[in-house]
Scaffold this motif. Structure first.
Motif, PDB file in Angstrom:
ATOM      1  N   PRO B  12       0.818  -1.218   0.000  1.00 14.86           N
ATOM      2  CA  PRO B  12       0.000   0.000   0.000  1.00 14.86           C
ATOM      3  C   PRO B  12       0.850   1.266   0.000  1.00 14.86           C
ATOM      4  O   PRO B  12       2.001   1.248   0.446  1.00 14.86           O
ATOM      5  N   GLY B  13       0.295   2.332  -0.528  1.00 16.26           N
ATOM      6  CA  GLY B  13       0.976   3.628  -0.493  1.00 16.26           C
ATOM      7  C   GLY B  13       2.047   3.736  -1.565  1.00 16.26           C
ATOM      8  O   GLY B  13       2.063   2.984  -2.536  1.00 16.26           O
ATOM      9  N   GLY B  66       7.399   4.055   6.620  1.00 15.37           N
ATOM     10  CA  GLY B  66       7.100   4.837   7.820  1.00 15.37           C
ATOM     11  C   GLY B  66       5.629   5.198   7.945  1.00 15.37           C
ATOM     12  O   GLY B  66       5.213   5.815   8.918  1.00 15.37           O
ATOM     13  N   ALA B  67       4.814   4.785   6.953  1.00 17.25           N
ATOM     14  CA  ALA B  67       3.395   5.166   6.980  1.00 17.25           C
ATOM     15  C   ALA B  67       2.520   4.109   7.663  1.00 17.25           C
ATOM     16  O   ALA B  67       1.302   4.157   7.568  1.00 17.25           O
ATOM     17  N   THR B  70      -0.622   4.891   9.783  1.00 18.22           N
ATOM     18  CA  THR B  70      -1.792   5.381   9.054  1.00 18.22           C
ATOM     19  C   THR B  70      -2.455   4.226   8.301  1.00 18.22           C
ATOM     20  O   THR B  70      -3.684   4.087   8.308  1.00 18.22           O
ATOM     21  N   ILE B  71      -1.633   3.407   7.645  1.00 17.66           N
ATOM     22  CA  ILE B  71      -2.180   2.423   6.706  1.00 17.66           C
ATOM     23  C   ILE B  71      -2.839   1.215   7.393  1.00 17.66           C
ATOM     24  O   ILE B  71      -3.961   0.845   7.051  1.00 17.66           O
TER      25      ILE B  71
END
Lengths: 543, 150
Positions: B12-13, B66-67, B70-71
């Protein structure tokens, strides 16, 4: 004793129960002697430092004259946060800057883009407009320091921003020194940050090469990178072969675009990984210099000796760091840095011990920098040039590496060249296969990784971790909104329109991008404008 | 014969680091599972949608950007919204231990750190999917009997 007798005797000795190969799987003999270098010709195969074929180094007196540049890749949070880190590193003796951008920036998206949610400032510093670059380099004189920027699809835009910051500091473009990575081929193969399909990407790259040779002559326009190919799982040989083949592809596109090879080739630089196998890495760097020089002279008819020089940056291998017993990473990194120096690197980044958890803390990055300073000041390895030159083992490995690379070149040519081979998924498949093989070897304990599959400990890891606060994203979006409100929007619209026209008409994009940048157009606005003309890349799924 | 365990490995992302995701995907495939690899740059929505469409038992997310804070919660919420909470969520990447613990508390079944042998992941999936299918079977039977009673 005769060699035959020694061999007989050696065969009766018991060997450790282990496969004796390099980390990439090349078999290693018990002993290397002059017999391994039967056809060796010093002048033809090695030459003197700063002389063809440059195996012993690209400069006449190498580190006796000037040490390598100590350049830690760094960036996080807002431009203000990163500016503070740069000043910290410079204060502790770092000699060049290297900018790490966050993911939205790497993909040409603004901090308020839906895809940026949760990623702003996390993996690097967030840059949306020229205002951010002004803050990033505030108080850092661009005429005194060289800056490397790891940026690929939006490389032209970040370079334009750097030029514009220089202008505001009163630094003319012909004084600016630094590097943009701008190596799109390895993006499709390994690092995977892309926007446009390969052909328009290659056009942007040749535009940059053309613009810089006339206007920013000291700028390295591409950093032809094996680092990411290796990190994605390739062997040392694949790293060497794919990187150089990518480099030659840029040379071919440059020539095809009507540029003079001797004008742009001297500004091509390289970037390699330094992995676990000490001697294999050193042989890789030496072989790379020889292949580059020979091919540039023989195949691409370069006349300017500067076109033959394979200058390179090295980073120690992030993929070899372990989350287990993380302090060991300091030592791992030191060995890898040592190999890079013995291999004659022009600049070096040493990883920090905490990078399997997060971006490094100030303390961790200082130890990493000190590691380089220790090598430079205490070990004595910089006292003489290419100290391992002439070693039977190193020279044999160097030859084997060179031979293996030519075999790969032939294979890639048969597939129709690098771009065609990317479309066919060749590199992607080769790299993921090597990565999986390596993992299986670790799990079968044919390869060892201390703390992971040998000398394991039940431990509670207790090291400090750098945290990026949630406020970073909020503050960055706020600043972006403010810039958009204060700028002349009619002018932004006009410059973007001209950029689109240049893209459609095969005009050099750089001057148009500079106009957009100076009008404070955002990174996302510029990339979207080009996307409308060039389309988007979609990867083939291979694992 | 029991149906094969179905897994979706998602990226993701914007994160482009796909070495770990691909190695794990290949290892799960070689261990006899049906593996769907999403490729890079997926939205949370598209991963959850694909997971439901493909009727997977497990979603594995790889995040090195690093997300993660959030994910992962976003995917948990989407699963809840789509009433697909029976799909097990797991993952790994460059994630501090403290955050791993927080995510496991929020409902990610297990987080795997760097250096985890793929055999450990295979064993964990086998064990947890088996435990889950036992649970759903009893649930289904209970539901049925419930219906009969009414």
């Amino acid at each position: 004793m005769k060699k035959d007798d020694w061999e007989k005797k050696s065969k009766t000795c018991k060997e450790r129960d282990q496969e004796f190969t390099t980390v990439s799987g090349l078999p290693i003999k018990t002993l290397y002697t002059h017999e391994d270098l039967k056809d060796f010709d010093y002048d033809r195969d090695l030459g003197y430092p700063g002389e063809f074929p440059y195996v012993r180094g690209v400069y006449t007196n190498m580190y006796r004259g000037r040490l390598w540049t100590m350049r830690q890749f760094s960036g996080f949070g807002t431009p203000k946060d990163t500016n503070k880190r740069y000043k910290y590193l410079l204060k502790h003796g770092q000699t060049g800057l290297s900018v790490a951008f966050d993911f939205p920036t790497l993909y040409g998206r603004d901090s308020d883009d839906a895809f940026a949610c949760g990623e702003v400032g996390k993996c690097g510093v967030a840059i949306d407009t020229l205002r951010d670059m002004e803050i990033l380099f505030n108080g850092i004189p661009l005429d005194k320091i060289s800056t490397s920027m790891t940026i690929n699809p939006p490389a032209a835009i970040l370079l334009a921003m750097y030029i514009a910051v220089g202008e505001k500091q009163g630094v003319p473009t012909n004084v600016l020194t630094g590097t943009i990575q701008n190596d799109m081929l390895k993006e499709y193969q390994a690092q995977k940050t892309w926007i446009y399909p390969p052909e328009p990407s290659m056009r942007i790259i040749t535009d940059i090469m053309g613009y810089c040779s006339d206007n920013v002559p000291k700028w390295n326009t591409i950093s032809i990178s094996g680092y990411h190919i290796r990190e994605a799982g390739s062997t040392a040989l694949q790293e060497l072969a794919f990187t150089l083949k990518n480099g030659f592809t840029y040379v071919e596109y440059g020539i095809k675009a009507g540029l003079s090879v001797d004008k742009f080739a001297p500004r091509l630089s390289h970037f390699f990984n330094s992995h676990l196998d000490f001697f294999e890495e050193i042989a890789k760097y030496r072989a790379a210099r020889r292949i580059w020089a020979r091919m540039m002279q023989n195949k691409y008819n370069a006349q300017n000796p500067r076109s033959y020089l394979m200058r390179f940056h090295t980073q120690t291998a992030g993929c070899t760091l372990t989350a287990q017993q993380p302090e060991n990473n300091i030592i791992r990194t030191a060995f890898q840095a040592f190999a890079a120096v013995l291999g004659g690197t022009q600049s070096l980044h040493t990883n920090s011990m905490d990078e399997t958890f997060a971006l490094p803390t100030e303390k961790a990055v200082k130890i990493a920098l000190r590691t380089q300073q220790l090598i430079a000041c205490e070990t004595g390895v910089a006292n003489t040039i290419d100290p391992l030159g002439g070693s039977y083992y190193i020279e044999t490995l160097t030859d084997e590496m060179e031979k293996g690379a030519y075999e790969y070149f032939e294979k890639i040519d048969k597939l129709g060249g690098v771009v065609a081979a990317i479309d066919k998924g060749f590199f992607q498949r080769e790299i993921s296969r090597s990565a999986y093989e390596y993992q299986k070897k670790l799990e079968r304990k044919e390869r060892f990784h201390v703390g992971v599959n040998i000398f394991k400990e039940d431990e509670k890891v207790n090291i400090e971790i750098l945290k990026i606060s949630k406020e970073v994203e909020r503050d960055q979006v706020k600043l972006l909104k403010k810039v958009k409100k204060e700028r002349n929007n009619a002018k932004v619209k006009e410059t973007l329109k001209r950029l689109r026209m240049a893209a459609a008409n095969d005009e050099n994009l750089m001057p148009k991008i500079l106009d957009c940048v100076k009008a404070y157009a955002t990174l996302g606005e510029m990339c979207n404008t080009l996307k409308e003309e060039f389309g988007e890349y979609h990867e083939p799924i291979i694992f | 014969m029991d149906r094969k365990i179905r897994v979706i490995i998602g990226k993701p992302g914007l994160d482009g680091h796909d070495r770990g995701a691909k190695v794990v995907a290949a290892a799960l495939r070689d261990a006899g599972m049906e593996v769907i690899y999403t490729g890079l740059h997926q939205t949370c929505e598209s991963i959850v949608e694909a997971a439901i469409q493909e009727d997977v038992d497990i979603i594995g997310l790889s995040i090195l950007s690093g997300a993660h804070m959030t994910i992962f919660p976003k995917v948990l919420n989407l699963l809840k919204k789509k009433r697909a909470e029976d799909i097990i969520l797991t993952g790994g990447g460059i994630i501090p231990e403290e955050d791993m613990k927080k995510l496991e508390k929020k409902g990610v079944k297990k987080m795997f750190g760097p250096g985890t042998p793929t055999t450990e992941i295979v064993d964990w999936i086998n064990e947890n999917v088996r435990a889950k299918s036992k649970k759903t079977k009893t649930k289904k039977i209970k539901k049925k009997t419930g219906k009969n009673r009414s």
